[in-house]
Every structure is written in C-alpha cells, then in structure tokens.
Design a protein around this motif. Structure first.
Motif, short mmCIF file in Angstrom:
data_model
loop_
_atom_site.label_atom_id
_atom_site.label_comp_id
_atom_site.label_asym_id
_atom_site.label_seq_id
_atom_site.Cartn_x
_atom_site.Cartn_y
_atom_site.Cartn_z
N GLN A 186 0.86 -1.18 0.00
CA GLN A 186 0.00 0.00 0.00
C GLN A 186 0.89 1.23 0.00
N PRO A 187 0.39 2.33 -0.54
CA PRO A 187 1.24 3.53 -0.57
C PRO A 187 1.42 4.14 0.81
N MET A 188 2.59 4.69 1.04
CA MET A 188 2.78 5.54 2.21
C MET A 188 3.33 6.87 1.71
N LYS A 189 3.45 7.80 2.61
CA LYS A 189 3.89 9.15 2.22
C LYS A 189 5.21 9.08 1.45
N GLN A 194 9.98 8.55 1.90
CA GLN A 194 10.45 7.86 3.10
C GLN A 194 11.55 6.85 2.81
N HIS A 205 4.41 6.65 -6.56
CA HIS A 205 3.06 6.57 -6.00
C HIS A 205 3.08 6.39 -4.48
N GLY A 206 4.19 5.83 -3.97
CA GLY A 206 4.31 5.69 -2.52
C GLY A 206 4.41 4.26 -2.03
#
Ligand SMILES: Cc1cc2nc3c(=O)[nH]c(=O)nc-3n(C[C@H](O)[C@H](O)[C@H](O)COP(=O)(O)OP(=O)(O)OC[C@H]3O[C@@H](n4cnc5c(N)ncnc54)[C@H](O)[C@@H]3O)c2cc1C
Ligand SMILES: Cc1cc2nc3c(=O)[nH]c(=O)nc-3n(C[C@H](O)[C@H](O)[C@H](O)COP(=O)(O)OP(=O)(O)OC[C@H]3O[C@@H](n4cnc5c(N)ncnc54)[C@H](O)[C@@H]3O)c2cc1C
Ligand code: FES
Lengths: 377, 478
Positions: free
Chosen positions: A227-230, A233, A253-254
């Motif tokens: 799943q995307p995260m900010k 990172q 996309h993250g």
C-alpha cells in the motif's frame, strides 16, 4: 520489407527500435503480447552503476547519462535517488572497498559511509548490526511503464513499426541468409533479425538454427508492492545481501516495491507463498516499520540468466544478419538505453566504443566466462 | 444513535461491557463485541477519512470488509478495516488525510512461525453456505476447519430479521437471524469442526495434493490451513452505481445498513432514500421502518418492481412510494448526504428534464445487486466465465460444485447470486462432495447429494429461478 526486424517488444526491443529509426533505418518490432508484457513491466525499477568489473561500470555510467537525457527529452520519471548497499561483515566491506575503487576510477562517485549516515539517508532503516554502507547518489530508478511507452512512442514517431500480438513462429534462413520471419499474423520479409526476447531467446535462436551454444535460461523471480505511504520515506534502492539478496525502494506513487532472491528455473510464473513469507520476514528486519503496511500485489517475471550473469550481445557471424541481445539477469531494464545505443552502432557501423566485448556471445563456446556480474534479487 | 427498542431484536442483552475508545483524541463510548465503525457511527461520526488527492470525505460502504472505504489508523497502524475490527478499551483511532508516514523508531519484530492447522476440509466463509458445508462434511466423517473474517458466524443471515420463504426443510417461516443461530448451534455441537473468526483468507494455494489456505487472524497472526479439499463460500459484495457525488458519506450498501441496525443496533440515519426495488431494497425499507427510521421513497429504474409481490405490498401499505422508471441523478451535501436529486427516465434510460424531485435525506441506500466474491478462486487459477444472470464473473464447476481444479469447491453467493436457501443446499452438496473427494465419506452419501440436487431443482423451477438456470447453463459442466 524491413531492413531490421526486432523480435521482442520489451524495453530492449523498443529502445533499440528508437535508436535505429533515429539513424534512418527501417525498423519493425514484433511482440507476442503487448509492449512491456515480458519482464520489463514486472521489474524492480532500479538503475545502478555499482558493479564489480570495469566493463559493466563503464557501460552503466553511459546508461545513466542516457537515462537522464531521454527522461528529460521524452518526459518520463527518472530520479537519481541513489543505491544504498547495507554491509554486515568485514568480508563484505573488503569486497565493496575494491568495487568502490574501481567505480571511482571511472568517475562513479560511490563511497563507503557509516551506519549513522545511512540512517540519515533512510531514517526508517534498522541499522543494528550494519557495519557500513556503500552509497552512490547518482544511481537511481525510473518508471518502467512510462519509460518503455516513451521509447515506443518516439520510435513510432520516427517511422518504426511496432506490431503487438504478433508471435514469431519461425525464421527463414536460406544459404546462411535471412529471408524473413513467419508469425501468427503472416510473413515479414527482412534481411536482419535482432533477438531481443530475453527469457525466450533460446527458442528464437533455435528457430534461426544459431550454430553456437548461448546458454540463456529463464528463472522465475518475484516482487511485491505494498500500500502507498507518504512519499520520500525510502528514496534510494536499499540492498542487503545478508537478507537473502533483498532489494526495496519506494515508487513515485508511494508503495514499496522490491523482492528477495528466491528463484526457480523454468517458464512458470505462479507467485508462491514461500516468497511472500520470505519477503515479509526479510523486509521487516531491514525496515521494521514496514510490519504495519499491507502487501497489495505479488507477481513474477523472468531473470534470463547466463552462467556469468552478463548478457550475450553481438552478431552471430554464421548467419547474415543475426544479432543476439539477451540474457540480462536482474539488470536488463537499467541497461536498455546503453544497450540500444551500442547495438544500433554495431548494426549500422559494425562497431561500438563501449566495452561490449565483455558480452561476446561466443564466450560460452570458448569457455571464457566473465567474473560474475553483481546481481540482486 | 443506538437503538434501544426494536420489535424483534434485543440489543441491550447483546451488548458487551462498556469501554472507551478515542477518536482523534476524543473519548467515545463503545461496547465490547462492536466493530470500530459501529461505535463511531453510534457517536454520530460518519466521516472516516479524506481522500489523499482530492480531499473528499469517505464513510463506510459495505460494512463487511470488502470495499476498503473504512480504512483508518488504529493504534498507529495505518489502513485498518474498521468495519471488521472489534473495539478494545483505550484504542486510539485517527482519520487518514494523507498517505501514512511510518515511525522511524520501530523495532524489528520477532518472526513467529505461522500456526499450522491441519484438517480434511478447509471452508472459507461462515455464511449459510459455509455453515451447511461444515455440518455435512463433518457428518460425512471429515475434520473441518471453518474460517470467517467477520467477528461472528452467519454471513448475511445475521442481519435478516424477516421470515424466510421456501420449504420447511430449509427453514421457511423462520427469521434469518434465527437460522444463523440454529446453524451455529449445529456447528458447535460437532467436535470435528474448528471455527476461526476474525480470520481472513488471503491466499489459496496448491501444494501437490494438499490445498493451503493462508489466513491472517486479527490483522496480525499468520495461520496456515491445510486440507485435502477446500470449499470457497465467501459470499458476495454489493454493487455501486455511477451518479454525481456517489462517494459522500451516508451512501451505504443495503447490507451495510442492515449491519448497522440489525447486527449492532445502531440507527443508520433519520431519513432514507432507497435505490433499487428488488427483494433486498423492499425488505430493507421494511426493516428501516421497524427500527424507527423514515423511508422517503424507493427508486427503481426498471418499469416494474423486481422483488416478490408480498414484500412490495407490505412496503406500500406502510406508505412508502415506489417510483419506477426513476433514477438518482446526484447526491448533495457538504461532509455527508443532505439531499438526493431523482428524475424520471425515458425508454433510452435518459433522465427527462423537468421531472427532477428533491428528497431531503441523510442516508442513500444502494440495493442495486451483488457480485460474487471470487477473488481467491481467481487467484488459485480456477476457470472463470462471465454470466450476468449470476451477478457477473463466476467459476466453471460441475453439478457437485467442484471447480476446474480438483479438490476446490464453491458454494452459495460466491458461486452465483441467489438466496440463502440455495446457498444452504449448495453448501450441503459441496460439503458432502468434498468429503467424498477427500476419500472420507462412504458412497452412501451420494444419495444425500442427489436429494439436495432435487431440492435445488425444485426451488429453481419457479419464475425467479429462470434467470439463474440460464446462468447455470453457461457455467455448469459435466
Ligand atoms: C522481479 C524482477 C525484478 C527486476 N528488477 C530489475 C531492476 O530493478 N533493474 C533492472 O535493470 N532489471 C530488473 N529486472 C530485470 C528486467 O526486468 C529485465 O532484464 C528486462 O526487463 C529485460 O528487458 P527485455 O526487453 O530484454 O526483455 P522483456 O521485457 O522480457 O521482453 C522480451 C519480449 O519478447 C517477447 N517475445 C518472446 N517470444 C516472442 C516471440 N516468439 N515472438 C514475438 N515476441 C516474443 C515477449 O513477449 C517479451 O515482451 C527485474 C526482473 C524481475 C523479474
Ligand atoms: C436484504 C437481504 C434479504 C435477503 N432475503 C433473503 C430471503 O428472504 N430468503 C433467502 O433465501 N435469501 C435471502 N437473502 C440472500 C442471502 O442472505 C444470501 O444469498 C446468503 O446469505 C448467501 O450465503 P453465503 O453463505 O453464500 O454468503 P454470505 O452469507 O455472504 O457469507 C459469506 C461469508 O464469508 C466470509 N468471507 C468472505 N471472504 C472471506 C475471506 N477472504 N476470508 C474469510 N472469510 C470470508 C464473510 O465474512 C461472510 O461471513 C437476502 C439477502 C439480503 C442482502
Ligand atoms: S471494507 Fe469496511 S466498509 Fe467496506
């Protein structure tokens, strides 16, 4: 009639089509399914110059220059966010020190950094047990979908023809001269064939009755995306050989994309539970916070492997005109721009300034294997 | 708001111990046994998140873990499906407004090897199909593992307060909730059935002759279920239709509304507009009124009502207008539904200008059909075919519900949208057939399969079965 017919519409095939069309050649690409459907759209996006031998370092240095140029000219995402190799033992550090020396010699600015410096680059890292890291900020990553489609588009704009869902079934050779190729969509007459089918290269070689042994075998390799995260990172590609040759990075996309080295010989592409478990187990050691992120998808593609993990690139002298450009193991995406440039020169001028002799397809026959190219996954 | 009085259900009795959870730092009263989203809804909180790119508010939609509309951060863990996660005292719940940022201080967790459960037959889904499959497989001699990702057994049945049609053997005249209780009792009586709740099946795989179902319990523990056969009874997921602002909080699937009011005793809203006049829409109208909610109208695009006459008559008697040949144009509201705009449509399904009607409602219920949940069957490689009569893509199977992969069976809504009655009969057939295929059941049991097949044929011979039969022709092979 096409001057050059390229079999295989992965990034290698379409980038080569672009380079040849740019040089005024009539080019045709024949792709069995759709552009990128082979291994290209399944890759881990990484582009690095951190190799352990002079040839690959020089070749990849040029490739990165081309990635930069074409991403700007064609407008697709390529970022120099670096490659970070985590090192856990004195032996590893010794090896990497030698590599770094070689890389520096050719102008690749890799350096050995401390675990704390590594954590500054990727704050999510678990640096327990990390002794040092090999860091090159000029390595990077690109979007395989947008990059491949951009090369295809530019090639077409220059007159190249790309036929999708067109599978090559046979190659017609008379008296050592290529006459054309048979496909499920009919006959394409041509004088020159380039085998850019990577994992399927041995099948195409057999159709042309290539008289020498070029051992390229398909190995299933899997990857995941979370799943995307900010964003921002995990900027660089993070590598750990200690964790089953793991590699991971964050996409634009993250999501976190990556894999571990678990391979299986053959043409099966079924993702396995064993891989899912292994990737989970290893990734959370490298970046513990990933434990709370869900895996969205798992998929498989091919590493087309030769015994020394270096590709086979060159003209097959016994057939007029037949080129092999395949066997890229885990680094065919990153090499595509430079391979396309070099092979286009080979076809149009009979030579290239790049050290492509390292990839000589006759080396297997002669028993002159190269030192093994650094490979992850 | 919580329901305290209901003509059929007693929520006071059902509610567990009172606990406190925190939403954006604010304390909220909740009861053990409730899911997070139910407790939030009861406290008047409908906006669960804002989308990352356009900042649009998000509320729940399916309430059974199938749509990802209710993802929130719970105790620091992002993307938790709050509709199937139970509350715990002291839980910290926050809205996600941007893609999550992960903590840089996390410690590498200890790797725990997955728990391993061996059974003869693994059943995924504890609705009427899965429950019946478990009961019959067990009676035929098999050791059964039954898993369901929701915190309770019964599937869609647990929210059906109305009495069922059909034959007496299939519980006609009994309320859905009661049927769920009866089946659950039967399952509990059998020692060779092991039940795993709050356990999601995330993958179905083949290991030579063994089938492996990978499960995740309570969002964190890995469990491996191995068996000689697997029955997939994962039910269905509600459809969404396109209209302006169809993502506003307050636009719920019919099943979600039933879950709110019938399973957890939470009032879904005050004024409701229902889209779809099939049986589900009609029954929903009746149940809403039972719970003290005003139903403004039922909107149906077809020229006639799709559901049973008795249901329609009952709803009409209660004074709810059913507008056929109408559709919803858009929803309006700032953070949640405030009104709905409806219009008449012509023969070409185009809205007729000037016929717009405005309904001041705070909930729009979508009862526009279901589609089978075939994800696991698809993933393992079963052959799939499109059969709109059965709700969409379904698996090819034989008369004993075995798919194109030996030892993998399907039953109930995941095999094609029908009813609880047929789901139970299919469950029975699949349960016995799986026990036979695992080499456990004696040939005697063939008779029971034939009996159930005959009952299915009878049930489908009515006017409502015609469509289903047409669909089955496409996907049932010898
Ligand atoms: C999980 C994974 C991760 C990877 N990560 C990276 C990475 O980070 N960086 C990197 O550089 N590389 C990576 N790779 C390797 C990379 O994907 C490949 O080396 C690269 O895509 C090869 O490109 P290609 O165009 O040569 O081959 P392909 O993309 O495989 O193209 C060959 C094409 O030939 C077609 N074809 C085959 N037979 C016929 C026929 N008879 N007729 C017509 N067409 C035919 C196929 O359909 C296919 O599209 C990864 C690979 C995998 C599997
Ligand atoms: C409003 C309404 C009224 C109805 N009225 C009637 C009626 O009067 N008569 C009648 O016969 N039928 C009626 N039905 C239909 C009936 O409820 C369904 O056909 C029936 O419940 C289908 O049973 P099932 O076991 O196939 O699926 P479900 O009841 O949907 O159960 C599926 C179960 O599988 C679980 N599951 C799904 N995926 C996973 C996974 N990956 N891992 C673990 N668990 C999973 C779910 O949590 C769920 O509990 C009605 C339905 C509705 C919505
Ligand atoms: S997944 Fe929770 S509302 Fe759909």
């Amino acid at each position: 009639m096409s001057e050059v017919t390229i079999i295989g519409g992965g990034i290698t095939g379409v980038a080569l089509a672009y380079e040849l069309a740019k040089r005024g050649y009539e080019v045709t690409v024949l792709e069995r399914r759709f552009i990128g459907s082979g291994s290209t759209f399944r890759c881990g996006t990484g582009i690095r110059q951190q190799f352990g031998d002079e040839a690959n370092i020089q070749v990849m240095k040029r490739s990165v220059e081309l990635w930069k140029k074409y991403s700007e000219d064609f407008g697709f995402p390529f970022t120099q966010s670096g490659y970070l190799f985590l090192l856990y033992s004195e032996e590893e550090i010794e090896d990497f020190k030698n590599n770094i020396k070689l890389q520096n010699k050719f102008g690749v600015p890799t350096r050995l950094i401390t675990p704390e410096e590594a954590k500054e680059i990727v704050p999510l890292l678990n640096i327990e047990d990390v002794l040092a890291a090999s860091w090159n900020p000029t390595d990077g990553k690109a979007d395989p979908f947008k990059a491949t489609m951009a090369f295809a588009r530019e090639a077409k704009e220059l007159g190249a023809k790309i036929y999708e869902y067109t599978e090559v079934k046979d190659i017609v050779v008379e008296n050592g001269e290529i006459k054309g190729v048979k496909t499920n969509k009919g006959f394409f007459s041509t004088g020159t064939v380039v085998n850019a089918t990577n994992a399927w290269a041995k099948l195409i070689n057999a159709m042309a009755e290539v008289p020498i042994t070029i051992p390229i075998e398909p190995y299933k390799h899997q990857a995941i995306i979370t799943q995307p995260m900010k964003s921002g990172q995990i900027n660089p590609m993070v590598i750990s050989f200690k964790h089953r040759d793991a590699y991971l990075t964050q996409t634009a996309h993250g999501g976190i994309v990556g894999g571990v080295g678990l391979e299986e010989h053959g043409y099966d592409l079924t993702p396995t539970y064993e891989f899912l478990k292994e990737v989970t187990k290893q990734f959370i050691q490298i970046i513990p916070a990933l434990k709370d992120l869900r895996i969205l998808r798992v998929w498989a593609g091919f590493y087309a492997k030769t015994p020394d993990s270096n590709p086979a690139i060159g003209r097959i002298n016994e057939i007029d005109e037949y080129y092999i450009v395949a066997g890229f193991s885990g680094h065919g995406f990153m090499m595509a721009p430079v391979v396309a440039e070099g092979v286009a020169d080979l076809i149009t001028k009979g030579k290239t300034n790049l050290p492509f002799w390292w990839y000589d397809p006759y080396r297997f026959e002669r028993g002159e294997l190269r030192s093994k190219a650094i490979q992850m996954g | 708001m919580r329901l305290t009085e209901h003509p059929i259900l007693n929520f006071q009795e059902r509610r567990g111990k009172k606990v406190t959870i925190y939403f954006e730092g604010q304390p909220i009263e909740a009861y053990e046994g409730e899911t997070i989203v139910m407790a939030l809804h009861a406290a008047g909180i409908r906006v669960l998140a804002h989308t990352f790119q356009k900042d649009r508010p998000r509320g729940l939609f399916c309430a059974i873990g199938k749509c990802a509309s209710c993802l929130m951060t719970v105790n620091g863990i992002p993307n938790v499906r709050t509709c199937i996660t139970l509350v715990e005292d002291g839980m910290q719940i926050t809205k996600q407004k941007a893609k999550p940022k992960l903590p840089t201080t996390a410690k590498p967790p200890k790797w725990k090897d997955p728990e391993k459960i061996d059974a003869d037959i693994v059943i995924i889904g504890g609705g009427p199909a899965g429950l019946m499959a478990a009961i019959y497989a067990s009676d035929a001699g098999a050791k059964v593992a039954l898993l369901d990702e929701n915190p309770m057994l019964g599937g869609q049945l647990v929210k059906q307060t109305h009495k069922f049609f059909g034959k007496r053997e299939q519980f006609a005249g009994v309320r859905g909730v009661k049927i769920a209780d009866i089946l659950e009792e039967e399952v509990k009586k059998r020692e060779n059935i092991k039940v795993f709740l709050e356990t999601s099946a995330i993958a179905l795989l083949q290991e030579d002759d063994t089938k492996l179902v990978v499960g995740v319990r309570k969002n964190k523990e890995l469990v491996e279920f191995r068996g000689k056969a697997v029955i997939v009874a994962t039910g269905a997921m509600e459809r969404m239709i396109p209209f302006e602002n169809n993502d506003l909080p307050g636009i719920y699937g019919a099943g979600a509304i039933q879950t709110l009011m019938n399973t957890y005793g939470v009032k879904p809203g005050d004024r409701v507009l229902i889209i779809g006049a099939g049986n589900v829409g009609l029954i929903l109208a009746y149940q809403l009124i039972q719970a003290g909610v005003e139903v403004k109208a039922i909107v149906e695009a077809l020229p006639k009502i799709g559901g049973y006459f008795v249901h329609a008559a009952k709803v009409r008697r209660l004074g709810v207008p059913i507008l056929t040949r109408h559709t919803i144009l858009r929803a309006e509201g700032k953070e949640k539904v405030e009104r709905a705009i409806v219009a008449q449509i012509d023969e070409n399904w185009k809205p007729i200008p000037g016929t717009e009607k405005v309904f001041e409602v705070d909930v729009i219920a979508l009862a526009v059909g279901l589609r089978p949940s075939i994800e696991l069957l698809h993933q393992v490689g079963c052959q799939i075919k499109y059969a709109p009569e059965l709700g969409g893509h379904v698996v090819i199977r034989d008369k004993r519900l075995e798919t194109t992969i030996k030892g993998i069976f399907v039953a109930g809504d995941s095999a094609g949208i029908e009813e609880a009655t047929t789901a139970m009969l299919e469950g029975k057939i699949a349960g016995i057939a799986a026990a036979l295929s695992a080499g456990i059941a004696s040939p005697e049991w063939l008779k029971e399969i034939e009996k159930a097949q005959k009952e299915l044929d009878e049930f489908r011979s009515g006017p409502f079965g015609r469509k289903v039969l047409k669909g089955l022709e496409k996907v049932v092979v010898e």
